[in-house]
Scaffold this active site. Structure first.
Site: not given
Ligand code: ATP
Ligand code: MG
Length: 627
Positions: A72, A315, A325
């Protein structure tokens, strides 16, 4: 738009081959099994994302598998995202596939172009290609392999109409409170909505009324009609569309209804011909809906079969690091760090400024593995990957972080006044082809403050002057080798009025220069680093430690968890020749090994043109952190 010829792919493939073989993981097993079975062998590809008919009219898909990284665009990427990028792009690379960079921009309120650009740069920097052809002048969204979920709004709406027409969805006009109350909970089944049994024709009319702006925000949602008694709450008639009057950065005011993420995501995957949709474990309970939705749309002939399949992995969690984030934003907004790219931040921008290289991050991702159950990876593994990648390639230089002046009092008598002795050293001892560096030794040099003790502690092997030992007997001043130079013997020390040390005094021992036949004539137990006082370049060194003192940050207040000593600044000197080398790489500073001190990188946010030379310590030479 960048039109550079930089090819991250070729460099990355070569670097990874150098850094070791790939290890197996359960996602690789899944892919290998599918390739062997030919699960996706008959899929067709219409040359761009599209519905079943579009792909049917295309060619056999040239990509053996398709994966996607779907961020996103609402913030800066961090180490967790690097893992996700690596999983998706690396698997595609390893198995003759293609990975799509897809901006998940279905939420109209949050996305920003700034983040779209930075995410694209990060993917490239990590060594992955997001396009085959870089056509100058062609707008980004028309290039292959960069996709925007919002481009699929038309199809998503069509899918919603289809579900309604086929009795698989309905427009629910209960209030949000009623909907919540009727959903039930883990112990109680939900209750059917009074709107659940309206006819498809009635529902279709209501959907179109929603689309045409005749209903207020929140007045209705479209829900899939599945099972209000399902033990999986995600299957209790999940919402798939909502009304939201908001201007979208791509589609403007065309829509006042927007798809829900759980509805949009499987459709995005299917339109793009994704085969393996990898996501983190929190989506495991969504998989039944993912499969349900795609099965309905395939039945209706809207999508190609076989459908993509979702696989969940744990994760990435690294000790002493946070990857949320929201928490990262708090660190920046409360000024605990100096911005998103502070070298202590686990953002990709921060890691890069700290001296992490793409190859080091890829190696870390490979080594940290992929699993189905969570767990913490030790921070030392991150630094270990960086050291292992840098050791064979980083150029060496001498530096002195906490300088103390040393005068070689017999220099003029031995060599003549003003003599400068030429010295040389390998740029990289593991790589003869890298060649030699050259510098000069003179009467005055800078040494590290901790390489001298006026009264040596037990076992101290570096410089100390003649003194009376613990046994009451006189002891000689110690002899050490100046790295790449002569053996010297400490003769005394000069003090300032306040008693502090002004200068260490020593004598050169003739005919002991490194690399000459006499080098071994005097045995010494210590070797120390130095730089010439006549030509060394002054520099600032930012010595970083872990940002969090606790292993698993995020459980208490930030103030209690932060390491108060995560940054210390030192002012010293670096080998004279370094400056010219740095000037040549002004845009993309590479990490150096300052011998015996660690890996350092010139701070990319302090341009050389400012006249300041600032280095960030990436990591030490060995794991020396004590909790
Ligand atoms: P945050 O929790 O930091 O806001 P998010 O998952 O909401 O991160 P996205 O932009 O949706 O952020 O993430 C893009 C991709 O990165 C998604 O497929 C998400 O699952 C993956 N991702 C985010 N954090 C991790 C992590 N710690 N380990 C592995 N994959 C991750
Ligand atoms: Mg997300």
């Amino acid at each position: 738009m960048s039109t550079s010829t930089f090819s991250p792919t070729a460099t990355a493939v070569a670097e990874d081959a150098e850094n070791g073989a790939k290890s197996s993981n359960f996602l690789r097993s899944v892919i290998e099994e599918d390739l062997q079975q030919g699960t996706y062998a008959r899929r067709r590809w219409g040359g761009s994302p599209g519905d079943g008919a579009h792909h049917a009219a295309g060619m056999p898909d040239p990509a053996k598998i398709r994966t996607r990284f779907p961020p996103e665009p609402n913030g800066y990427l961090h180490l967790g995202h690097a893992k996700s990028i690596w999983i998706n792009f690396q698997m595609a690379r390893d198995y003759g596939g293609v990975c799509h960079l897809r901006f998940d921009d279905t939420n109209p309120e949050k996305e920003e172009q700034e983040y779209v650009d930075s995410i694209r740069d990060v993917v490239h920097w990590l060594g992955y290609e997001t396009r085959y052809a870089d056509v100058p002048g062609q707008p980004d969204r028309e290039q292959p392999h960069i996709y925007y979920a919002s481009d699929y709004f038309d199809f998503m709406y069509r899918a919603a109409e289809y579900l309604i027409e086929s009795g698989h969805a309905y427009v629910d006009e209960q209030t949000p409170e009623e909907m919540r109350a009727n959903r039930g909970d883990f112990a109680t089944p939900g209750k059917n909505s009074p709107f659940r049994d309206r006819s498809p024709a009635e529902n279709l009319a209501r959907l179109r009324a929603m689309r045409d702006g005749q209903l207020a925000d929140g007045a209705a949602v479209v829900r899939a009609r599945i099972d209000m008694a399902s033990p999986n709450i995600n299957l209790r008639d999940p919402a798939i569309y909502r009304i939201r009057r908001a201007t979208h950065h791509n589609t403007g005011d065309k829509w006042c209804i927007y798809p829900m993420y759980t509805f949009a995501h499987p459709i995005e995957d299917a339109l793009e011909n994704i085969t393996h949709s990898f996501c983190t474990l929190e989506f495991e309970d969504q998989r039944p809906f993912y499969d349900w939705l795609l099965a309905r749309l395939c039945e209706g002939g809207l999508l190609q079969t076989p459908s993509p399949h979702q696989y969940e992995f744990a994760r990435l969690n690294v000790t002493h690091i946070i990857t949320s984030k929201r928490r990262l934003r708090q660190l920046v907004e409360e000024s605990h760090v100096d911005g998103w790219d502070d070298p202590r931040m686990p953002t990709i921008a921060g890691l890069r400024r700290r001296g992490y290289t793409p190859a080091a991050l890829r190696l870390f991702c490979e080594r940290s593995g992929v699993s189905k159950s969570g767990g913490w990876i030790d921070y030392a593994a991150l630094e270990g990957a960086l050291r292992d990648v840098l050791d064979p390639v980083a150029q060496r230089a001498l530096a002195v972080l906490e300088p103390l002046k040393l005068e070689l009092t017999n220099w003029d008598a031995l060599f003549g006044t003003g003599h400068l002795e030429a010295c040389s050293a390998p740029l990289n001892p593991h790589d003869e082809a890298a060649g030699q560096r050259h510098f000069t030794l003179g009467r005055e040099i800078w040494i590290e403050r901790e390489d001298f003790m006026e009264v040596p502690s037990k076992g101290y092997r570096r410089l100390y002057p003649p003194h009376t030992g613990g046994d009451g007997n006189p002891k000689e001043g110690n002899k050490v080798r100046l790295k790449y130079g002569y053996v010297i013997q400490c003769t005394g020390v000069e003090k300032n009025a306040d008693g502090s040390i002004a200068k260490v005094l020593a004598e050169v021992i003739a005919d002991t220069k490194s690399g000459t036949p006499g080098a071994d004539s005097v045995k010494v137990k210590g070797v120390i680093g130095w730089v010439g006082a006549h030509d060394a370049a002054p520099a600032e060194f930012r010595l970083y430690e872990r940002l969090f003192k606790v292993e698993h940050p995020g459980e208490a207040e930030l103030a209690e968890e932060l390491n108060p000593d995560s940054l210390r600044t030192a002012r010293g000197y670096v080998e004279a020749g370094l400056l010219a080398a740095l000037q040549a790489e002004d845009e993309a500073p590479a990490p150096w090994q300052f011998e015996r001190l660690g890996y350092f990188v010139r701070d990319r946010s302090t341009p050389l043109a400012t006249g300041q030379l600032v280095f960030n310590r990436a990591c030490g030479l060995k794991d020396g952190w004590k909790a």
